[in-house]
Design an enzyme around this catalytic site. Structure first.
Site, PDB file in Angstrom:
ATOM      1  N   GLU A 185      -4.164   0.401  -6.656  1.00 43.78           N
ATOM      2  CA  GLU A 185      -4.490   0.765  -5.279  1.00 43.78           C
ATOM      3  C   GLU A 185      -5.883   1.389  -5.238  1.00 43.78           C
ATOM      4  OE1 GLU A 185      -0.738   1.410  -2.742  1.00 43.78           O
ATOM      5  OE2 GLU A 185      -1.136   3.285  -3.771  1.00 43.78           O
ATOM      6  N   GLY A 195      -5.015   2.980   3.662  1.00 47.06           N
ATOM      7  CA  GLY A 195      -4.954   3.510   5.019  1.00 47.06           C
ATOM      8  C   GLY A 195      -6.262   3.354   5.792  1.00 47.06           C
ATOM      9  N   LYS A 237       5.601   7.490   2.788  1.00 44.64           N
ATOM     10  CA  LYS A 237       4.849   8.758   2.780  1.00 44.64           C
ATOM     11  C   LYS A 237       5.620   9.811   3.586  1.00 44.64           C
ATOM     12  CE  LYS A 237       0.768   6.024   2.015  1.00 44.64           C
ATOM     13  NZ  LYS A 237      -0.665   5.867   2.093  1.00 44.64           N
ATOM     14  N   SER A 265      -3.932  -1.233   2.476  1.00 42.81           N
ATOM     15  CA  SER A 265      -4.088  -1.996   3.725  1.00 42.81           C
ATOM     16  C   SER A 265      -3.500  -3.409   3.663  1.00 42.81           C
ATOM     17  CB  SER A 265      -5.554  -2.030   4.156  1.00 42.81           C
ATOM     18  OG  SER A 265      -6.020  -0.713   4.402  1.00 42.81           O
ATOM     19  N   GLU A 272      -2.693   9.925  -3.350  1.00 43.20           N
ATOM     20  CA  GLU A 272      -2.582  11.118  -2.490  1.00 43.20           C
ATOM     21  C   GLU A 272      -2.022  12.303  -3.278  1.00 43.20           C
ATOM     22  OE1 GLU A 272      -0.393   9.176   0.625  1.00 43.20           O
ATOM     23  OE2 GLU A 272      -2.179   8.045   1.164  1.00 43.20           O
ATOM     24  N   ASN A 316       6.135   2.264   1.000  1.00 44.57           N
ATOM     25  CA  ASN A 316       5.897   3.685   0.726  1.00 44.57           C
ATOM     26  C   ASN A 316       5.734   4.378   2.078  1.00 44.57           C
ATOM     27  OD1 ASN A 316       4.980   6.206  -0.017  1.00 44.57           O
ATOM     28  ND2 ASN A 316       2.970   5.492  -0.726  1.00 44.57           N
ATOM     29  N   HIS A 350       0.648   8.520  -7.226  1.00 43.25           N
ATOM     30  CA  HIS A 350      -0.044   7.956  -6.060  1.00 43.25           C
ATOM     31  C   HIS A 350      -1.350   8.726  -5.853  1.00 43.25           C
ATOM     32  CE1 HIS A 350      -1.004   6.972  -1.909  1.00 43.25           C
ATOM     33  NE2 HIS A 350      -0.263   5.893  -2.071  1.00 43.25           N
TER      34      HIS A 350
END
Ligand code: PGA
Length: 250
Positions: free
Chosen positions: A166, A172, A11, A212, A96, A9, A94
Site C-alpha cells: 500500500e 485515501g 478503519k 484507492s 496509519e 478495511n 497498516h
C-alpha cells in the site's frame, strides 16, 4: 494457484448497528466461491459481524492485534480474545498504525510472529511514502520493511502470510498507483520473499495491492501477474463493494 482475496478495511467506521445492516446487505448480494472475502471491522463490531456472516463464506478479521499475549496493557486486545470470537486473520502494520501509533518494523515483526504462532494469518502492510517514491528510494524502502517484518518467522507456516503493498501516497487520496508501478513493486516483493524463504514458498504467498481501489480499477489490478487481491478502505464501506467482490470472483 493462489486464491484471490478481497479485504475490506473499515478503519474506525461503522457502529455495530451499521455493521449488521451493511453485512446483511452484502451476504444476500454476493455468493463467494472462487475468491476469499474478508471484512475487518472495528473490535467492537467483530462479534456482530461474525454472527451475521456465520452461514456464509465471508470471513471476519481484525485490523490490529496486541504485540503482547496478555497482561497489564490497558486498552489492548489480545490475539486469544480475537480468536475466541472467530477471528482468523489480522491486518498488521497498516501505515496509519505506523504513522499515528508509532508502530516500528520491530513491532510489526513481533505481531506477525505472534499471529502465525497462534494460527492467525497476518496481512502485513508495507509501502513507501511520497518522499521515497520521489527520490527513487521506494524499492529499497519496501525491501527493508519486508526483511524486517519477516525476520525469523516460522518457516513452516510462512506460506500462510499475506503481504499488502500500500503506497502511502495512494491511501485515501483517490490517487491509485499505475498498474506498472504496482506490478513492478509486487514482483520485487515476491523476489525479496524468495531470497528469504526460497522460490517455491514465495510463489505461494499472496500479495495484495491497496490504495484507492474502487469498482473502476479493481479488475485491472487483480489481473496483474503478481497481484493476488486487494485491500480496500473507503470503497469497502459503500454499496460498490458488492460489485468489487463480483469482479474479483470472476
Ligand atoms: P483506501 O484505503 O482504499 O481508502 O485508499 C486502503 C487502506 O488504507 O487499506
Amino acid at each position: 494457484m493462489r486464491k484471490k482475496i478481497i479485504v475490506g478495511n473499515w478503519k474506525m467506521n461503522m457502529t455495530t448497528m451499521e455493521t449488521k445492516s451493511f453485512l446483511e446487505m452484502l451476504k444476500v448480494s454476493i455468493s463467494v466461491q472462487n475468491a476469499e472475502v474478508l471484512i475487518c471491522p472495528s473490535f467492537t463490531s467483530i462479534g456482530a459481524a461474525v454472527n451475521v456472516l456465520q452461514d456464509t463464506n465471508i470471513s471476519v478479521g481484525a485490523q490490529n492485534i496486541s504485540s503482547e499475549e496478555r497482561g497489564s496493557y490497558t486498552g489492548e486486545v489480545s490475539i486469544e480474545m480475537l480468536k475466541e470470537i472467530g477471528v482468523a486473520h489480522s491486518i498488521i502494520g497498516h501505515s496509519e498504525r505506523r504513522k499515528f501509533f508509532f508502530e516500528t518494523d520491530e513491532i510489526v515483526n513481533k505481531k506477525a510472529k505472534l499471529a502465525l504462532e497462534n494460527g492467525v494469518i497476518p496481512i502485513i502492510c508495507v509501502g513507501e511514502d511520497i518522499k521515497e517514491r520521489k527520490s527513487n528510494k521506494h524499492i529499497e524502502f519496501v525491501e527493508s520493511q519486508i526483511r524486517k517484518a519477516l525476520a525469523d518467522l516460522n518457516i513452516m507456516k510462512i506460506e500462510d502470510i499475506i503481504i499488502a503493498y500500500e503506497p502511502v501516497w495512494a491511501i485515501g487520496t483517490g490517487e491509485t498507483a499505475t498498474l506498472d508501478q504496482i506490478e513492478e513493486m509486487c514482483s520485487y516483493i515476491r523476489y525479496f520473499i524468495a531470497q528469504i524463504v526460497g522460490v517455491s514458498i514465495s510463489e505461494k504467498i499472496r500479495i495484495l495491492y491497496g490504495g484507492s481501489v474502487n469498482k473502476e480499477n479493481v479488475t485491472s489490478i487483480v489481473n496483474m501477474n503478481n497481484i493476488d487481491g486487494v485491500l480496500v478502505g473507503g470503497a469497502s464501506l459503500k454499496p460498490e463493494f458488492v460489485d468489487m467482490v463480483k469482479q474479483v470472483e470472476k
